[in-house]
Design an enzyme around this catalytic site. Structure first.
Site, PDB file in Angstrom:
ATOM      1  N   HIS A   1       0.823  -1.210   0.000  1.00 20.95           N
ATOM      2  CA  HIS A   1       0.000   0.000   0.000  1.00 20.95           C
ATOM      3  C   HIS A   1       0.856   1.260   0.000  1.00 20.95           C
ATOM      4  CE1 HIS A   1       0.513   1.775   4.074  1.00 20.95           C
ATOM      5  NE2 HIS A   1       0.880   0.548   4.396  1.00 20.95           N
ATOM      6  N   CYS A   2       0.222   2.366  -0.433  1.00 12.17           N
ATOM      7  CA  CYS A   2       0.802   3.700  -0.270  1.00 12.17           C
ATOM      8  C   CYS A   2      -0.248   4.522   0.479  1.00 12.17           C
ATOM      9  CB  CYS A   2       1.228   4.302  -1.605  1.00 12.17           C
ATOM     10  SG  CYS A   2      -0.018   4.256  -2.918  1.00 12.17           S
ATOM     11  N   VAL A   3      -0.729   5.631  -0.098  1.00 17.69           N
ATOM     12  CA  VAL A   3      -1.787   6.408   0.554  1.00 17.69           C
ATOM     13  C   VAL A   3      -3.137   6.110  -0.085  1.00 17.69           C
ATOM     14  CG1 VAL A   3      -2.624   8.722   1.110  1.00 17.69           C
ATOM     15  CG2 VAL A   3      -0.196   8.217   1.276  1.00 17.69           C
TER      16      VAL A   3
END
Length: 233
Positions: A130-132
């Site tokens: 994941h990132c944001v």
């Protein structure tokens, strides 16, 4: 099975499993999940992630990006590996658009390699990347993983485009305009489309051998794919 996952608190979660891959194989369910930041997961959301088999989290965010204080509802036994794709303060070239994909691959293949290595060497169990928003950095890693598995360009493109609809409820909940409007305007100004940008990134990706070792490539393929059952078998 539905690749889109409903984990309370997140909006852009999906399993990379179930796609046709090279050698009469398919991508393995539960092996890798992509998502927006799990900081928003409720206790029920984390329980769903654990029930799905996630045991390792690969966090692509830059140090200093927003995250919840402490670990919130995250199970204490969940392993977290920080592999930031960007340096603090570094601008995202073509930020938030599909043009980011090829530009970043060409400039920072070594950083992509670190993420792939982390996934290859993760402990047994599912890996959450994941990132944001789970669209650009996460989309880049998903593109590399699916390419490695031998998934065809149409399915890789469809996976990337899936984030557009999945993120609309998040922007609405945050009281923000749908970011796809900005993305489409940017692409129009540069004379391209999301489809063309993603396919250009795939076309520029001739081999993953320069990114990761042969051992890690083999480990990734084993983690990502499974044999397709033969009819009547």
């Amino acid at each position: 099975m539905d690749r889109d996952l409903a984990w309370d608190g997140c909006h852009n979660v999906r399993d990379l499993g179930g796609l046709p891959a090279a050698g009469e194989r398919r991508t393995r369910w539960g092996a890798v999940v992509r998502s927006d930041t799990p900081d928003r997961l409720t206790e029920a959301g984390w329980a769903a992630a654990a029930a799905h088999g996630v045991r390792t989290i690969v966090d692509l965010r830059t140090p200093g990006e927003h995250r919840a204080a402490g670990q919130g509802h995250r199970p204490r036994w969940m392993t977290v590996i920080d592999v930031p794709l960007h340096e603090p303060g570094e601008p995202h070239q073509h930020g938030g658009t599909p043009l980011y994909l090829r530009a970043f691959l060409e400039r920072h293949p070594d950083r992509c390699a670190r993420v792939l290595q982390a996934i290859a060497q993760a402990p047994p169990g599912g890996v959450l990347v994941h990132c944001v928003a789970g669209r650009d950095r996460t989309g880049l890693i998903a593109l590399l993983l699916l390419t490695l598995a031998g998934v065809g360009a149409p399915d890789i493109l469809a996976d990337y485009e899936r984030s557009t609809a999945r993120l609309r409820p998040l922007y609405a909940a945050l009281g923000q305009p749908d970011d796809d409007l900005r993305v489409q305007a940017y692409l129009a100004r540069t004379g391209t489309t999301a489809r063309e940008a993603v396919l250009a990134a795939l076309d520029g990706l001739h081999s993953l051998d320069a990114y990761v070792s042969a051992a890690d490539l083999a480990a990734l393929r084993e983690r990502l794919t499974a044999s397709t059952p033969r009819a009547g078998g």
